[in-house]
Design an enzyme around this catalytic site. Structure first.
Site, PDB file in Angstrom:
ATOM      1  N   LYS A 136     -86.629   7.276   6.912  1.00  0.00           N
ATOM      2  CA  LYS A 136     -87.855   7.473   7.704  1.00  0.00           C
ATOM      3  C   LYS A 136     -87.661   6.923   9.111  1.00  0.00           C
ATOM      4  O   LYS A 136     -88.043   7.545  10.095  1.00  0.00           O
ATOM      5  CB  LYS A 136     -89.046   6.758   7.050  1.00  0.00           C
ATOM      6  CG  LYS A 136     -89.468   7.339   5.724  1.00  0.00           C
ATOM      7  CD  LYS A 136     -90.729   6.651   5.238  1.00  0.00           C
ATOM      8  CE  LYS A 136     -91.029   7.006   3.797  1.00  0.00           C
ATOM      9  NZ  LYS A 136     -92.070   6.185   3.204  1.00  0.00           N
ATOM     10  N   HIS A 152     -75.133  26.083 -20.484  1.00  0.00           N
ATOM     11  CA  HIS A 152     -74.324  27.199 -19.978  1.00  0.00           C
ATOM     12  C   HIS A 152     -73.940  27.000 -18.517  1.00  0.00           C
ATOM     13  O   HIS A 152     -73.453  27.913 -17.869  1.00  0.00           O
ATOM     14  CB  HIS A 152     -75.081  28.513 -20.190  1.00  0.00           C
ATOM     15  CG  HIS A 152     -75.319  28.789 -21.645  1.00  0.00           C
ATOM     16  ND1 HIS A 152     -74.538  29.646 -22.388  1.00  0.00           N
ATOM     17  CD2 HIS A 152     -76.221  28.259 -22.508  1.00  0.00           C
ATOM     18  CE1 HIS A 152     -74.964  29.646 -23.644  1.00  0.00           C
ATOM     19  NE2 HIS A 152     -75.990  28.809 -23.748  1.00  0.00           N
ATOM     20  N   GLU A 163     -86.002   4.828  -8.396  1.00  0.00           N
ATOM     21  CA  GLU A 163     -86.583   3.929  -7.392  1.00  0.00           C
ATOM     22  C   GLU A 163     -86.749   2.512  -7.925  1.00  0.00           C
ATOM     23  O   GLU A 163     -86.785   1.554  -7.159  1.00  0.00           O
ATOM     24  CB  GLU A 163     -87.956   4.453  -6.939  1.00  0.00           C
ATOM     25  CG  GLU A 163     -87.848   5.389  -5.750  1.00  0.00           C
ATOM     26  CD  GLU A 163     -89.183   5.754  -5.124  1.00  0.00           C
ATOM     27  OE1 GLU A 163     -89.161   6.628  -4.269  1.00  0.00           O
ATOM     28  OE2 GLU A 163     -90.232   5.190  -5.481  1.00  0.00           O
TER      29      GLU A 163
HETATM   30  O1  PA5 Z   1     -93.191   5.081  -5.805  1.00  0.00           O
HETATM   31  C1  PA5 Z   1     -93.427   5.037  -4.622  1.00  0.00           C
HETATM   32  O2  PA5 Z   1     -94.043   4.098  -4.111  1.00  0.00           O
HETATM   33  C2  PA5 Z   1     -93.064   6.176  -3.667  1.00  0.00           C
HETATM   34  O3  PA5 Z   1     -92.155   7.054  -4.164  1.00  0.00           O
HETATM   35  C3  PA5 Z   1     -94.306   6.920  -3.260  1.00  0.00           C
HETATM   36  O4  PA5 Z   1     -94.932   7.424  -4.401  1.00  0.00           O
HETATM   37  C4  PA5 Z   1     -94.038   8.068  -2.295  1.00  0.00           C
HETATM   38  O5  PA5 Z   1     -93.192   7.673  -1.271  1.00  0.00           O
HETATM   39  C5  PA5 Z   1     -95.361   8.549  -1.682  1.00  0.00           C
HETATM   40  O6  PA5 Z   1     -95.982   7.526  -1.002  1.00  0.00           O
HETATM   41  P1  PA5 Z   1     -97.505   7.574  -0.579  1.00  0.00           P
HETATM   42  O7  PA5 Z   1     -98.331   7.724  -1.791  1.00  0.00           O
HETATM   43  O8  PA5 Z   1     -97.748   6.288   0.125  1.00  0.00           O
HETATM   44  O9  PA5 Z   1     -97.668   8.762   0.345  1.00  0.00           O
END
Ligand code: PA5
Length: 447
Positions: free
Chosen positions: A424, A310, A289
């Protein structure tokens, strides 16, 4: 006392030590940009100082809440997705007994996870397990609006409310979310749940050292002060005044970016201890990310060795030469098991009799490194002296710091994740969420 170490001497011929050293000035500049908070995404750098800023009072308050949940519940369901569960799961799985779930006589609740998928069967089976069990919920969402944990929490809360009165439900739910915004904040305030705040300047995947990670880890019975102490030490070891050659985060960031430029587009995080599986999952989110944007970024993959030797071993040894490995190795296993001698020796294993299983594992690691580097897979090696809270704290902070530097070397903002919204929007349009009417029309035309 020993610390985490990194070995970048096995990445030749693609990258040589001279090439790494030549990056010194550039990497130091990126480290300064990060530390001085003058670069991209600088409003999301609160995690840099977390180990220093968490006060003993804050840790005590988390411990107190954890003790309450431990006292009340045999099962605690951590309900969150991405950065809102992976850090906790990584540490808990790394430290738990592998057969924890099957052994009796436990002091601490089982930690279960929900809201990290939308599997209906998963949800059904979880609810089925919990219906006649004593359980509690830690619901975690920074935005407070994420669909997966919101659905799971709705179902778990409903079950809890059929089992206990309103006051008892309140005692068994803790919400970790934004100070002011989001549906979870509104709900928690309305229902009177105890809450912890995720600081505004800490993004989800960098939040393991906030209550997001610390509360579940404390409920599982592990020392959060040791975890923070380890992170604090790593903060010192990766500070701006540490020379480049001695700064593990700078060395890692420099080496992986050089490898990327040489066409090594995939980094495989390798462990030789299955307990570290979720460390890799956490790491994949952190690097994926943070760096995968603007059509750039190393693809983060992972394997558990020797298991996956393996299955994936053939590809790694002889497939397309676009990969490098980063091994997380633990210097010594926590427990001792010697290989027994057998009179018949039908399996021809007596040459190993009396040796520790860990010695075989270490030779498997070394043998694999030689084979893979011979086969054109550069190898970075990170070693932790032991598997405990202190060194996991070092490891987590090390990876976070290196990720920040690495993203800056790559030229992206390592602290946003605009691409996560695309699926989303389509999902909401397909589900007919109010407010998405235009998107629904557009998507219908495509189907
Ligand atoms: O790193 C990030 O911001 C995302 O991966 C969030 O951790 C994930 O989408 C969960 O989001 P939230 O804590 O708002 O539910």
């Amino acid at each position: 006392m020993k610390d985490l170490t990194i070995d970048v001497s096995n990445v030749a011929p693609d990258v040589t030590l001279d090439m790494i050293n030549a990056e010194k000035e550039n990497v130091q500049k990126q480290l300064e940009t990060l530390t001085n908070k003058t670069g991209k995404g600088n409003d999301f750098l609160g995690w840099l100082d977390l180990p220093e800023e968490i006060s003993p009072d804050q840790l005590m308050s988390i411990e107190k809440t954890a003790a309450r949940l431990r006292g009340k519940a045999d099962y605690v369901v951590v309900t969150g997705i991405g950065g809102s569960y992976l850090g906790a799961r990584a540490v808990i799985d790394a430290l738990n007994d592998s057969f924890d779930q099957l052994k009796g006589g436990r002091k601490n609740p089982f930690i279960l996870y929900a809201g990290q998928n939308i599997g209906e069967d998963y949800t059904y089976e979880l609810l089925d397990l919990l219906k006649d069990k004593s359980f509690g919920i830690i619901v975690i969402s920074k935005s407070g609006t994420t669909t997966e944990p919101a659905i799971a929490f709705r179902a778990l809360k409903e079950l809890l409310e059929t089992k206990y009165d309103k006051d008892e439900v309140k005692e068994r739910i803790v919400a970790i979310t934004d100070a002011k915004k989001g549906a979870l904040r509104t709900l928690a305030d309305q229902e009177g749940y105890e809450t912890y705040i995720i600081p505004d300047d800490v993004g989800g995947r960098y939040s393991v050292l906030t209550p997001v990670g610390l509360l579940p880890i404390a409920v599982a019975g592990f020392s959060i002060s040791e975890l923070v102490r380890g992170a604090k030490k790593m903060r010192e070891l990766t500070a701006i005044n540490v020379p480049f050659e001695k700064n593990p985060a700078s060395l890692y960031a420099a080496t992986r970016n050089l490898l990327y430029k040489k066409g090594k587009k995939i980094e495989i995080l390798v462990n030789y201890q299955p307990k570290l599986h979720y460390i890799s999952e956490w790491w994949k989110q952190l690097y994926g990310e943070s760096e995968g944007k603007e059509n750039k970024g190393i693809f983060p993959a992972s394997v558990d060795f020797t298991t996956d030797l393996h299955s994936m071993g053939q590809w790694i040894q002889e497939g397309e030469r676009t990969i490098f490995e980063t091994v997380v190795s633990i210097a010594a296993a926590r427990h001792r098991v010697l290989i027994p001698r057998d009179e018949g020796n039908l399996d021809n294993l007596n040459y190993l009799a009396g040796k520790r299983i860990d010695e075989v594992n270490k030779m498997a690691e070394l043998g694999t490194r030689i084979a893979h580097t011979d086969g054109g897979v550069p190898n970075i090696r990170i070693e932790l002296p032991e598997l405990n809270e202190y060194y996991l704290g070092q490891l987590l902070y090390f990876f976070e710091k290196a990720c920040g530097i690495s993203g800056y070397i790559l030229g992206v903002n390592p602290f946003d994740q605009p691409g996560v919204e695309a699926y989303k929007k389509n999902m909401f349009a397909l589900l007919g969420k109010p407010g998405f009417e235009k998107e629904t029309e557009a998507i219908k035309k495509r189907l």
